[in-house]
Design a protein around this motif. Structure first.
Motif, short mmCIF file in Angstrom:
data_model
loop_
_atom_site.label_atom_id
_atom_site.label_comp_id
_atom_site.label_asym_id
_atom_site.label_seq_id
_atom_site.Cartn_x
_atom_site.Cartn_y
_atom_site.Cartn_z
N ARG A 118 -0.53 -3.48 -1.25
CA ARG A 118 -1.07 -2.55 -0.25
C ARG A 118 0.01 -2.01 0.69
NH1 ARG A 118 -6.05 -3.91 3.95
NH2 ARG A 118 -6.13 -1.85 4.94
N GLY A 119 0.78 -2.90 1.30
CA GLY A 119 1.80 -2.44 2.24
C GLY A 119 2.88 -1.61 1.60
N PRO A 120 3.57 -2.11 0.54
CA PRO A 120 4.61 -1.29 -0.10
C PRO A 120 4.08 0.03 -0.64
CG PRO A 120 4.80 -3.57 -0.78
CD PRO A 120 3.53 -3.47 -0.01
N ALA A 121 2.83 0.05 -1.15
CA ALA A 121 2.28 1.31 -1.67
C ALA A 121 2.14 2.34 -0.57
CB ALA A 121 0.93 1.04 -2.34
N ARG A 122 1.73 1.93 0.61
CA ARG A 122 1.62 2.87 1.73
C ARG A 122 2.99 3.38 2.17
NH1 ARG A 122 -2.89 0.32 5.90
NH2 ARG A 122 -4.74 0.73 4.60
N TYR A 123 3.97 2.48 2.16
CA TYR A 123 5.30 2.86 2.66
C TYR A 123 6.01 3.79 1.68
CZ TYR A 123 10.01 2.35 4.55
OH TYR A 123 11.24 2.60 5.08
#
Length: 530
Positions: A118-123
């Motif tokens: 979730r976090g890396p995909a948003r970044y």
């Protein structure tokens, strides 16, 4: 047949990115030893192949084969012992680099790391760009190959990474993990015993396992079967604990310009060695196994792990650095080019409280340790050795000498390994008290004065009557009793036929007992019973 029924107690798994480095144990061992990439390599654990390189697998070397079978299939195979600590140590720089790209990396095993997507995909603007960024970061470190899989949960994501092609990020769409896993073998989620049972029941694939009613799986196979079915259905909510980087306790020294003398490197390491030991002491730790790595200007790296009978102080650390540069006992040619950097790592640590002296000190043990360590520092690493009982059939082979402070190593050394295992053909107790380091020629004669022989069946054609401990006829004495022979046949599978030795015990007229063996068409004294 009914469709998959997700158990109501399991929550939906989170999207996970897994980075997998193929053949990581082999890659770590290759980097440690400097072997070329095309050399067939196998790592051996407990006598069987634990991992093999691609070139070795091309010749039929597979995991689980015995070392003998692997060498039969690949005549040029390089066999090395598997070191799990090396796998972990070599993977630490990869994990540190992944942390810079995607924080919260969890280690599944050395060579495989996972992170919530979730976090890396948003970044990075999507799951696949995030996975590609992780892969690029690892390849920048010099890793030969890294593949990325994205799916629901760590298990499905790891299988996606393992099925990905080279230079590919394989993403399984959300909710489609069960269909992706359906054709894979059931052995991926259960042990060998349960795999055999499921196959007898007609369950061969993960799809077959996922289609079974959850209640019946729980009743028949218990929690382990229910967890395996959850993985097969792609709804495994396995927790993904973020990695907590260990405290940085290693020591790294860089030399500009590079140092070309051993005494210069040892002198430069003295003050940092004090800080290294004090840092461990501040955490109430002591180092019992030390890792020393030296980078040479030629591009070669000398690495070795050193053990200590107690724990390392600063002087011990400097001694090990100097001995390693001198090539003492390490098999290295020594300092053939200038030293660019020096790294010291505490490979094994222990609580300082476990090494505190007694109420009145440790007395003779402390004085013995100080004296032996002092002599060793003057004579070098192999200047002081201790004797341990090793494995083997001939008694001289069981005498193993190791440098002071080192653990026994090798196939015959140490009671924890081969020494404690039963050796077919070894001598039964009680064992002789005096074992000759070099066997001595003796004479064993029949009634007519000819040498006692051993026939093809391993029997004595005539009884031994006279014995000469010096092998000379002027030293003959009568044989009061004898027993044997007992054959020892080693290396019979080799092209030359190996070696055969026939043992006999005798008691002479003076009451002295001897252990003899017949080899190379003559008799030798192996030991004496005191």
């Amino acid at each position: 047949m009914a469709g998959p029924e997700p158990p109501p107690t399991l929550s939906s798994p989170s999207r996970t990115i897994v980075l997998w480095c193929p053949d990581w144990p082999v890659a770590a061992a290759r980097a440690e030893t400097g072997l070329p990439r095309d050399a067939p390599l196998a790592l051996i654990s407990q006598g069987t192949v634990f991992a093999s390189s691609a070139s070795a697998r091309a010749d039929g070397v597979r995991r689980g084969l015995t070392l003998r079978e692997a060498q039969y299939r690949c005549g040029t195979l390089v066999a090395l012992p598997h070191d799990p600590r090396l796998d972990e140590r070599a993977f630490e720089p990869v994990l540190a680099r992944l942390e810079e790209v995607a924080p919260g990396v969890a280690t599944i095993r050395p060579g495989t790391g996972a992170v919530r997507a979730r976090g890396p995909a948003r970044y990075y603007g999507g799951e696949e760009p995030a996975g590609q960024s992780m892969r690029d970061a690892v390849l920048d470190l010099g890793v030969a190959d890294a593949r990325v899989g994205i799916a629901d949960g760590p298990f499905a994501a790891e299988q996606a990474a393992r099925s990905a092609q080279r230079a590919e990020v394989r993403a399984v769409p959300p909710g489609h993990s069960s269909g992706f896993l359906a054709g894979m073998p059931v052995a991926l989620v259960v042990d060998a015993r349960l795999t055999m049972l499921l196959r007898r029941l007609g369950v061969h694939t993960l799809g077959d396992l996922a289609a079974l009613p959850a209640a019946q799986v729980a009743q028949r196979f218990g929690p382990a079967g229910l967890a395996a079915q959850a993985q097969a259905r792609g709804v495994d909510p396995a927790p993904l604990p973020a990695r907590v980087p260990p405290p940085q306790r290693d020591l790294l020294l860089r030399f500009e310009p590079p140092l070309d003398r051993i005494d210069q490197v040892a002198f430069a390491a003295r003050a940092p060695a004090d800080s290294f030991v004090d840092g461990l002491a501040g955490a109430h730790l002591v180092c019992t196994t030390l890792r020393v790595e030296v980078g040479l200007d030629s591009g070669r790296m000398l690495g070795r792990s050193w053990r200590h009978p107690r724990w390392f102080d600063a002087a011990d650390v400097v001694d090990r650095v100097r001995w390693q540069l001198q090539g003492s006992g390490a098999g290295d040619p020594g300092l053939d080019s200038a030293v660019c950097w020096l790294r010291i790592l505490p490979e094994e640590v222990d609580g300082a409280g476990n090494h505190e002296p007694g109420l009145w000190g440790s007395g003779p043990d402390e004085r013995i340790h100080h004296a032996l360590s002092r002599v060793q520092s003057l004579l070098g690493h192999e200047g002081v050795v201790t004797a341990v009982v090793g494995g083997g059939r001939l008694l001289a082979e069981r005498q193993v000498f190791v440098p002071w402070g080192d653990a026994p190593a090798g196939p015959r050394a140490g009671p924890a390994g081969a020494a404690a295992a039963p050796w077919p053909g070894s001598l039964a107790g009680p064992l002789p008290a005096t074992v000759f380091r070099e066997r001595r020629p003796v004479g064993l004669l029949t009634q007519d004065g000819s040498q006692v022989d051993v026939d093809e069946r391993g029997l004595l054609p005539a009884d031994p009557v006279q014995f000469s401990p010096s092998g000379q006829k002027d030293d003959l004495r009568s044989v009061a009793a004898w027993a044997g022979p007992w054959p020892v046949h080693e290396g019979w599978w080799r092209p030359g036929g190996g070696r055969r030795v026939d043992r006999v015990q005798i008691v002479d007229a003076d009451g002295a007992a001897w252990l003899l063996h017949f080899d190379d068409r003559r008799w030798w004294a192996e030991a004496h019973y005191d």
